[in-house]
Design an enzyme around this catalytic site. Structure first.
Site, PDB file in Angstrom:
ATOM      1  N   GLY A  97      -2.202  -0.891   1.588  1.00  0.00           N
ATOM      2  CA  GLY A  97      -2.738  -2.174   2.018  1.00  0.00           C
ATOM      3  C   GLY A  97      -1.646  -3.226   1.860  1.00  0.00           C
ATOM      4  N   ALA A  98      -1.430  -4.019   2.914  1.00  0.00           N
ATOM      5  CA  ALA A  98      -0.259  -4.892   2.945  1.00  0.00           C
ATOM      6  C   ALA A  98      -0.176  -5.870   1.758  1.00  0.00           C
ATOM      7  CB  ALA A  98      -0.221  -5.648   4.280  1.00  0.00           C
TER       8      ALA A  98
ATOM      9  N   GLN B  79      -9.266   5.951   4.861  1.00  0.00           N
ATOM     10  CA  GLN B  79      -9.416   4.714   4.090  1.00  0.00           C
ATOM     11  C   GLN B  79     -10.779   4.051   4.336  1.00  0.00           C
ATOM     12  OE1 GLN B  79      -6.715   5.625   5.823  1.00  0.00           O
ATOM     13  NE2 GLN B  79      -4.833   4.794   4.980  1.00  0.00           N
TER      14      GLN B  79
ATOM     15  N   ASP C 155      -0.860  -5.514   8.997  1.00  0.00           N
ATOM     16  CA  ASP C 155       0.324  -5.151   8.213  1.00  0.00           C
ATOM     17  C   ASP C 155       1.508  -6.041   8.538  1.00  0.00           C
ATOM     18  OD1 ASP C 155      -1.428  -2.562   8.311  1.00  0.00           O
ATOM     19  OD2 ASP C 155      -0.138  -2.490   6.538  1.00  0.00           O
TER      20      ASP C 155
ATOM     21  N   LYS D 196      -3.546  -0.528  11.060  1.00  0.00           N
ATOM     22  CA  LYS D 196      -3.803   0.916  10.993  1.00  0.00           C
ATOM     23  C   LYS D 196      -4.050   1.526  12.371  1.00  0.00           C
ATOM     24  CE  LYS D 196      -3.702   3.060   8.187  1.00  0.00           C
ATOM     25  NZ  LYS D 196      -2.442   3.823   7.923  1.00  0.00           N
TER      26      LYS D 196
END
Ligand code: MRU
Length: 344
Positions: free
Chosen positions: A50-51, A194, A235, A246
């Site tokens: 996760g960014a 996820q 991201d 994603k």
């Protein structure tokens, strides 16, 4: 219900501690990282992902490298090389490099100064998530007539993907707190799940109605009129609003465009990369094909069939109805600069 902390610094042991997301939802295991190898390995295996969470890991990772350097008597050159290794551990989320770069000027001031700045990054990220969630919920409730709202989301963007609260899932939490969520359709998010493993877990903990659907169901769910808005994280957001997220996100955007419903991107301003002019300049991480050709550890594709496994895609700005950061909501048209998102 205890708080979930994907990333934190243990002040007693002076180590970076990560919730091992590869084990969720079955087990809540934590991994202590006290050397660069363990930081890089955790990032690459998605122990932490996760960014915004990666931004914090980048910052604390520099402190981990400095401590290892002190123990092992590294030269300045060796320390620089190891810091770059952390910075480059995954290419697409700009936050990882951003977190490293933000604390690197403090290296000459010592480990405590780097850790203190990493704490500031965490506090800022948490505050940004709260604010962008309010802004995003307001925008959606202005734009969408139906009450309560039915939301589709992709991947995981909550507590686990950030330093707390969440971005796209933060907006969903905010809508839920306002009593405005009927259902969250969580795409399972192949190949590493996820959505099924993490988003559904977070929604269940928070009492948010949620069902998991196969990624292949998303377009149909949208076109059948079962969804009022899609909300995803990011991201990296380029200067023109093109958004990397994603793999599977661009398909959701195309379906939203076809159905005439909003496709909303939510991220802290640290994810906006004004140095990247458009999506064609964003490096897309290509992961091991085995993640696609196997399922739960067993091979499902025949021997000889290679896996093609890009981890992210780019949604062109023209398919993005709104980008929400803590500073602004921008409706990008692919031409106008999105500088308001970073307060410029
Ligand atoms: O490969 P991952 O799990 O790191 O991918 C994460 C995503 O694509 C998220 O949507 C994005 O980082 C935003 S997290 C708030």
């Amino acid at each position: 219900m205890h708080d979930v902390r994907a990333v934190h610094w243990d002040d007693v042991r002076n180590v970076l501690v990560l919730l091992d997301q590869t084990q969720l939802p079955a087990r809540e295991d934590y991994r202590a990282c006290d050397d660069v190898d363990s930081v890089v390995d955790s990032v690459q295996r998605l122990v932490v992902r996760g960014a915004p969470a990666l931004g914090a890991v980048g910052a604390y990772g520099v402190a981990v490298a400095m401590r290892q350097g002190q123990r092992e008597g590294w030269s300045d050159d060796r320390l620089r090389t190891e810091i770059v290794r952390i910075r480059d551990a995954r290419p697409t989320a700009v936050n990882l490099a951003w977190g490293v770069d933000r604390v690197t000027p403090l290296v000459p001031s010592g480990i405590d100064a780097v850790v203190a700045e990493a704490h500031v990054i965490v506090a800022e990220d948490q505050a940004a998530n709260r604010e962008l969630s309010r802004l995003g919920a307001d925008w959606i409730l202005n734009r969408v007539e139906r009450r309560p709202v039915r939301v589709l989301t992709h991947c995981n963007t909550g507590d686990l993907a950030t330093t707390g609260w969440g971005t796209a899932l933060g907006i969903i939490r905010e809508l839920h707190e306002r009593g405005q969520v009927e259902m969250v359709y969580a795409d399972e998010t192949r190949p590493l799940l996820q959505g099924a493993r993490l988003t559904a877990w977070e929604c269940a903990r928070q009492g948010i109605p949620c069902c998991v659907q196969a990624d292949g169901a998303a377009a149909s769910t949208i076109l059948r009129g079962l969804v009022d808005v899609a909300i995803i994280g990011a991201d990296r957001i380029a200067r023109n609003g093109d958004t990397a997220n994603k793999i599977g996100s661009v398909g959701v955007a195309l379906a939203c465009d076809a159905a005439g419903i909003p496709f909303v991107v939510a991220a802290p301003s640290s994810t906006v990369d004004m140095a990247t002019p458009d999506g064609s300049h964003i490096e897309i991480e290509l992961r091991n094909g085995d993640e696609v050709t196997t399922y739960a550890g067993s091979r499902v594709a025949p021997e000889g069939a290679d896996g093609f496994n890009p981890a992210f895609d780019v949604t062109p700005a023209r398919y993005v109805s709104a980008v929400v950061t803590e500073r602004a909501v921008v409706e990008p048209d692919g031409v106008s600069p999105v500088s308001a998102l970073v307060g410029e």
